[in-house]
Design an enzyme around this catalytic site. Structure first.
Site, PDB file in Angstrom:
ATOM      1  N   HIS A   1      50.198  58.913 -11.551  1.00 46.30           N
ATOM      2  CA  HIS A   1      50.901  59.228 -10.307  1.00 46.30           C
ATOM      3  C   HIS A   1      50.215  60.370  -9.581  1.00 46.30           C
ATOM      4  O   HIS A   1      49.410  61.124 -10.154  1.00 46.30           O
ATOM      5  CB  HIS A   1      52.387  59.543 -10.549  1.00 46.30           C
ATOM      6  CG  HIS A   1      52.668  60.832 -11.244  1.00 46.30           C
ATOM      7  ND1 HIS A   1      52.756  62.030 -10.585  1.00 46.30           N
ATOM      8  CD2 HIS A   1      52.899  61.116 -12.555  1.00 46.30           C
ATOM      9  CE1 HIS A   1      53.031  62.997 -11.449  1.00 46.30           C
ATOM     10  NE2 HIS A   1      53.117  62.472 -12.656  1.00 46.30           N
TER      11      HIS A   1
ATOM     12  N   CYS B   1      51.914  62.631 -18.287  1.00 51.69           N
ATOM     13  CA  CYS B   1      51.422  61.678 -17.300  1.00 51.69           C
ATOM     14  C   CYS B   1      49.959  61.934 -16.965  1.00 51.69           C
ATOM     15  O   CYS B   1      49.411  62.992 -17.274  1.00 51.69           O
ATOM     16  CB  CYS B   1      52.260  61.759 -16.023  1.00 51.69           C
ATOM     17  SG  CYS B   1      53.897  61.007 -16.171  1.00 51.69           S
TER      18      CYS B   1
END
Length: 231
Positions: free
Chosen positions: A186, A201
């Site tokens: 992301h 992440c």
């Protein structure tokens, strides 16, 4: 006598006003001297990276350049010292630059899977390839910090949300593509090299995350390997 007392009072009052001015000047001097004059443990390596004179000695010019680098990449402490975190960040950048246009030269990412997103934790790099052909990248990434490492292995993208918002961390995660539990590609707006890292992440620049969004789909494979420095 009364006039003498008044004059003495004025003098004392002026003296009282002078003290705070001295204190302010002292504070300013302390701030100006906050840049360390002592060389750090990675002085020569950092000097070479920044194009400074490589002598292992800390000059005011060295300190200013190191401090500017630390502030740009949100490195703490940002005190102009050539410490381990500063050098680790620079060393990662050097490894990324060395990867050039052939990041999979060592063959670490599978070439028999068709389209696959490769995530190299050691060099903090990611790219997309079609078999042996590089389709996009490599691009710098920001993966999990110590204690929240990005998990290694072969994964598959299973859910995508272009405007995802994390209910756990209360932060936006644009162009989120989840491939392992709560771990996803992301976009972030913070410096991509800023330590210590994400909560697991694979953080990307907005441009890279948008490109990944356009090139990947649910079911596409993701391969994560290596070990991030400092984890």
């Amino acid at each position: 006598m009364a006039r003498t007392r008044r004059r003495a009072g004025v003098v004392l009052g002026l003296a009282g006003m002078i003290v705070p001015l001295t204190m302010v000047m002292g504070t300013g001097s302390a701030q100006a001297a906050s840049c360390s004059t002592k060389p750090g443990p990675y002085q020569k390596q950092v000097e070479k990276f920044l194009g400074l004179k490589v002598d292992g000695k800390q000059s005011s010019a060295d300190c200013k350049k190191i401090l500017a680098f630390q502030k740009k990449h949100w490195i703490t402490p940002n005190n102009g010292v050539a410490g381990p975190v500063t050098w680790r960040t620079m060393n990662t950048m050097l490894a990324q630059k060395a990867a050039g246009s052939n990041p999979n030269k060592a063959g670490s990412c599978p070439t028999n899977k068709g389209r696959i997103a490769c995530v190299d934790l050691t060099r903090q790099l990611s790219w997309i390839q079609d078999g042996k052909k590089l389709a996009y990248g490599p691009v710098p990434i920001r993966t999990g910090r110590d204690g929240a490492e990005t998990r290694t292995g072969l994964k598959k993208i299973y859910w995508r949300n272009i405007n995802h918002f994390s209910s756990l961390y209360k932060v936006p995660m644009p162009y989120a593509q989840f491939f392992d539990g709560g771990q996803a590609f992301h976009s972030v707006t913070k410096p991509i090299h800023s330590p210590p890292g994400s909560a697991g992440c694979v953080n990307m620049t907005p441009a890279a995350a948008k490109k990944y969004w356009s090139m990947l789909r649910n079911g596409d494979e993701v391969f994560v390997w290596g070990k991030k420095a400092g984890t």
